[in-house]
Design a protein around this motif. Structure first.
Motif, PDB file in Angstrom:
ATOM      1  N   PRO A  54       0.834  -1.204   0.000  1.00 48.87           N
ATOM      2  CA  PRO A  54       0.000   0.000   0.000  1.00 48.87           C
ATOM      3  C   PRO A  54       0.867   1.252   0.000  1.00 48.87           C
ATOM      4  N   ARG A  55       0.646   2.112  -0.988  1.00 49.06           N
ATOM      5  CA  ARG A  55       1.522   3.274  -1.150  1.00 49.06           C
ATOM      6  C   ARG A  55       0.804   4.599  -0.988  1.00 49.06           C
ATOM      7  N   THR A  56      -0.501   4.632  -1.019  1.00 52.68           N
ATOM      8  CA  THR A  56      -1.260   5.868  -0.839  1.00 52.68           C
ATOM      9  C   THR A  56      -2.052   5.787   0.458  1.00 52.68           C
ATOM     10  N   ALA A  57      -2.518   6.948   0.915  1.00 52.07           N
ATOM     11  CA  ALA A  57      -3.308   6.969   2.143  1.00 52.07           C
ATOM     12  C   ALA A  57      -4.575   6.132   1.995  1.00 52.07           C
ATOM     13  N   ASP A  58      -5.187   6.151   0.804  1.00 52.80           N
ATOM     14  CA  ASP A  58      -6.380   5.345   0.584  1.00 52.80           C
ATOM     15  C   ASP A  58      -6.066   3.856   0.691  1.00 52.80           C
ATOM     16  N   GLN A  59      -4.943   3.435   0.114  1.00 55.67           N
ATOM     17  CA  GLN A  59      -4.573   2.032   0.191  1.00 55.67           C
ATOM     18  C   GLN A  59      -4.207   1.628   1.617  1.00 55.67           C
ATOM     19  N   MET A  60      -3.519   2.527   2.328  1.00 58.49           N
ATOM     20  CA  MET A  60      -3.192   2.239   3.729  1.00 58.49           C
ATOM     21  C   MET A  60      -4.443   2.176   4.584  1.00 58.49           C
ATOM     22  N   GLY A  61      -5.506   2.839   4.133  1.00 57.96           N
ATOM     23  CA  GLY A  61      -6.759   2.841   4.883  1.00 57.96           C
ATOM     24  C   GLY A  61      -7.380   1.470   5.029  1.00 57.96           C
ATOM     25  N   ARG A  62      -6.892   0.467   4.300  1.00 55.29           N
ATOM     26  CA  ARG A  62      -7.383  -0.899   4.488  1.00 55.29           C
ATOM     27  C   ARG A  62      -6.942  -1.465   5.834  1.00 55.29           C
ATOM     28  N   TYR A  63      -5.975  -0.791   6.479  1.00 57.35           N
ATOM     29  CA  TYR A  63      -5.426  -1.307   7.730  1.00 57.35           C
ATOM     30  C   TYR A  63      -5.732  -0.356   8.886  1.00 57.35           C
ATOM     31  N   ASP A  64      -5.917  -0.962  10.078  1.00 53.39           N
ATOM     32  CA  ASP A  64      -6.108  -0.181  11.303  1.00 53.39           C
ATOM     33  C   ASP A  64      -4.791   0.108  11.999  1.00 53.39           C
ATOM     34  N   LEU A  65      -3.788  -0.739  11.778  1.00 52.86           N
ATOM     35  CA  LEU A  65      -2.485  -0.592  12.436  1.00 52.86           C
ATOM     36  C   LEU A  65      -1.400  -1.056  11.474  1.00 52.86           C
ATOM     37  N   ILE A  66      -0.336  -0.257  11.382  1.00 49.70           N
ATOM     38  CA  ILE A  66       0.855  -0.658  10.636  1.00 49.70           C
ATOM     39  C   ILE A  66       2.013  -0.743  11.623  1.00 49.70           C
ATOM     40  N   ILE A  67       2.685  -1.893  11.638  1.00 47.62           N
ATOM     41  CA  ILE A  67       3.843  -2.115  12.503  1.00 47.62           C
ATOM     42  C   ILE A  67       5.093  -2.074  11.634  1.00 47.62           C
ATOM     43  N   VAL A  68       6.081  -1.303  12.054  1.00 50.45           N
ATOM     44  CA  VAL A  68       7.327  -1.163  11.308  1.00 50.45           C
ATOM     45  C   VAL A  68       8.463  -1.677  12.171  1.00 50.45           C
ATOM     46  N   GLY A  69       9.213  -2.659  11.637  1.00 48.97           N
ATOM     47  CA  GLY A  69      10.410  -3.132  12.327  1.00 48.97           C
ATOM     48  C   GLY A  69      11.584  -2.240  11.978  1.00 48.97           C
ATOM     49  N   LYS A  70      12.603  -2.800  11.404  1.00 52.70           N
ATOM     50  CA  LYS A  70      13.745  -2.023  10.932  1.00 52.70           C
ATOM     51  C   LYS A  70      13.686  -1.888   9.410  1.00 52.70           C
ATOM     52  N   GLY A  71      14.270  -0.814   8.901  1.00 56.16           N
ATOM     53  CA  GLY A  71      14.416  -0.670   7.460  1.00 56.16           C
ATOM     54  C   GLY A  71      13.166  -0.208   6.743  1.00 56.16           C
ATOM     55  N   ILE A  72      12.480   0.808   7.283  1.00 57.32           N
ATOM     56  CA  ILE A  72      11.291   1.304   6.594  1.00 57.32           C
ATOM     57  C   ILE A  72      11.643   1.899   5.232  1.00 57.32           C
ATOM     58  N   GLU A  73      12.898   2.338   5.076  1.00 55.53           N
ATOM     59  CA  GLU A  73      13.328   2.901   3.787  1.00 55.53           C
ATOM     60  C   GLU A  73      13.311   1.846   2.673  1.00 55.53           C
ATOM     61  N   GLU A  74      13.283   0.561   3.053  1.00 47.51           N
ATOM     62  CA  GLU A  74      13.181  -0.499   2.060  1.00 47.51           C
ATOM     63  C   GLU A  74      11.787  -0.573   1.445  1.00 47.51           C
ATOM     64  N   PHE A  75      10.816   0.079   2.090  1.00 48.26           N
ATOM     65  CA  PHE A  75       9.434   0.022   1.619  1.00 48.26           C
ATOM     66  C   PHE A  75       8.929   1.379   1.125  1.00 48.26           C
ATOM     67  N   TYR A  76       9.322   2.475   1.813  1.00 42.30           N
ATOM     68  CA  TYR A  76       8.762   3.783   1.498  1.00 42.30           C
ATOM     69  C   TYR A  76       9.858   4.822   1.328  1.00 42.30           C
ATOM     70  N   ASP A  77       9.768   5.561   0.218  1.00 38.44           N
ATOM     71  CA  ASP A  77      10.609   6.736   0.044  1.00 38.44           C
ATOM     72  C   ASP A  77       9.908   7.920   0.702  1.00 38.44           C
ATOM     73  N   ASP A  78      10.390   9.139   0.465  1.00 36.76           N
ATOM     74  CA  ASP A  78       9.796  10.309   1.114  1.00 36.76           C
ATOM     75  C   ASP A  78       8.325  10.479   0.746  1.00 36.76           C
ATOM     76  N   ALA A  79       7.960  10.175  -0.507  1.00 31.65           N
ATOM     77  CA  ALA A  79       6.557  10.282  -0.906  1.00 31.65           C
ATOM     78  C   ALA A  79       5.700   9.271  -0.154  1.00 31.65           C
ATOM     79  N   GLY A  80       6.237   8.077   0.058  1.00 32.60           N
ATOM     80  CA  GLY A  80       5.507   7.072   0.819  1.00 32.60           C
ATOM     81  C   GLY A  80       5.346   7.462   2.274  1.00 32.60           C
ATOM     82  N   VAL A  81       6.375   8.092   2.851  1.00 34.20           N
ATOM     83  CA  VAL A  81       6.271   8.556   4.245  1.00 34.20           C
ATOM     84  C   VAL A  81       5.218   9.654   4.358  1.00 34.20           C
ATOM     85  N   GLN A  82       5.117  10.541   3.358  1.00 29.82           N
ATOM     86  CA  GLN A  82       4.081  11.568   3.380  1.00 29.82           C
ATOM     87  C   GLN A  82       2.690  10.946   3.329  1.00 29.82           C
TER      88      GLN A  82
END
Length: 451
Positions: free
Chosen positions: A84-112
């Protein structure tokens, strides 16, 4: 409802009953777990959440530079993984858990997009293993703490006052949570915390580890609100050891599962939106007195445009009042209204929202009539006499009122009388006695040949 049987001499039994409103989740919490550097912590946590019947878990791991692996809806996948890369797509989830290496999944646009999902869509974010912004500085403004570049090893956690009462530490074992935690293995390491954000709530601190800003013990488990959502950070690594206990600690083998299941349920249930909800309604508190002002707060996930939803309030006698919602500033709520209950009893406020999920949301509150016991201000002569005697005073009757001035003067003299100390050194007989003792001592020493 909880009720207490009135006592024999009780004047008002109406306030011996209290109503408690429970929110029962009818949908599972949807959780996404992202792990860029798999570890024992991520392995044990994923296993715990898969076994939780109230959670639906999706996990995405990055195994090598070009290889991802996922368990989505119970099915394993190593290609065609849709992150999931957009806020709408992330909206499918109630909680996102991040371990180490979030940069492996999201660049600055993904963090926004992650920030937008948190702030405007009521998302919940959990940083599992300490500092997450090592290679993603855009995360720093949503983290509840500021990090140093170093790590500390072998630390134990101590619950704060907020932590002792937090649902995450409501263990089934008979001992209190802090006693249990002291018996469990220590954490292997932790990212050093440099300071806490202004609105952060610290649930646990590290014993013998001090943060760099105010010399307090370093925060290890802390959360803060971020718009409509929440962000929690666990500074330590190695909590998996709580799930892998030696034989002498097998009585606490459920603590690890209880902790993480309760963290997930708390983050989801204390959010503005329950699982599957796009609209929610609540009051500023549950209990009111008749004619108090009840503030109703409504939230809409995502876009705040469109028509203002209608609000109805069902009274204790079944009649229905219609109340107008007004647009709010979006900080405390998206819509707000006030209401003054005129009768005691239970009230149900409801919003009908066709096309939303769910189509109706409700909030309940109680209006109490007040207590006749508090309104009865008549004197109790026997009780007042006992209080007077216990305090060293006197109980006066109307017949003895004429003696009051003289009794008052006696009491004043007794209160102002002082005992003045006088020294004994300046008295002649004291000086004579001392000289006599010294002279006797000299005479004895002389007779014994010691002088």
């Amino acid at each position: 409802s909880i009720a207490v049987t009135p006592s024999d001499e009780e004047q008002d039994g109406a306030n011996n009953r209290a109503n408690i409103f429970l929110s029962v989740l009818n949908a599972k919490a949807r959780v996404l777990f992202l792990e860029g550097r798999p570890s024992w912590d991520s392995k044990f946590l994923a296993q715990t959440l898969r076994n939780d019947p109230t959670v639906t878990l999706d996990v995405i791991y990055k195994l090598t530079d070009a290889k991802y692996f996922a368990v989505l809806g119970g099915s394993e996948k190593d290609e065609g993984i849709a992150l999931p890369r957009t806020a709408d797509q992330m909206g499918r989830y109630d909680l996102i858990i991040v371990g180490k290496g979030i940069e492996e999944f999201y660049d600055d646009a993904g963090v926004q997009a992650l920030k937008q999902w948190l702030s405007s869509r009521g998302g919940n974010l959990l940083f599992l293993r300490g500092r997450a912004d090592e290679r993603s500085p855009a995360l720093r403004d949503i983290e509840p703490v500021t990090w140093a570049d170093s790590e500390i090893s072998d630390l134990r956690i101590r619950l704060t006052q907020e932590g002792r009462s937090h649902p995450a530490f409501a263990f089934a074992a008979s001992e209190d949570a802090q006693t249990i935690i002291k018996k469990l293995p220590s954490l292997i390491s932790a990212s050093r915390v440099k300071g806490e954000k202004a609105l952060a709530v610290v649930l646990a601190r590290a014993e013998n580890a001090v943060d760099d800003q105010d010399s307090r013990e370093m925060a290890t488990l802390v959360y803060q609100r971020y718009g409509q959502g929440k962000v929690m950070a666990m500074a330590g690594q190695g909590m998996w050891r709580w799930a892998f206990l030696p034989p002498d600690l097998q009585g606490y083998r459920k603590v690890y599962d209880e902790f993480w299941s309760q963290v997930v349920r708390w983050m989801v249930s204390e959010s503005d939106f329950l699982p599957g909800q796009n609209l929610s309604l609540r009051t500023d508190r549950n209990g009111y007195a008749v004619n108090d002002t009840v503030t109703l707060l409504a939230y809409r996930r995502g876009s705040k445009g469109g028509a203002v939803p209608p609000l109805t309030i069902t009274l204790p006698d079944g009649h229905v009042d219609r109340v107008s919602l007004a647009r709010a500033d979006g900080k405390q709520a998206d819509f707000t209204a006030t209401y003054r209950p005129a009768k005691p009893g239970e009230y149900v406020a409801s919003i009908q929202a066709p096309g939303s999920s769910p189509t109706q949301v409700s909030a309940m509150f109680t209006a109490n009539a007040g207590s006749e016991e508090d309104l009865n201000r008549s004197a109790d002569p026997d009780l007042m006499r006992q209080i007077a005697i216990a305090g060293g005073g006197q109980a006066l009757t109307p017949e003895s009122a004429a003696d009051f001035p003289s009794r008052l003067r006696v009491a004043e003299r007794a209160a102002t009388r002082k005992e003045e100390s006088r020294t004994a050194w300046d008295r002649p007989w004291v000086l004579a006695g001392l000289l006599a003792l010294l002279g006797l001592e000299w005479w004895v020493r002389r007779r014994m040949g010691m002088a």
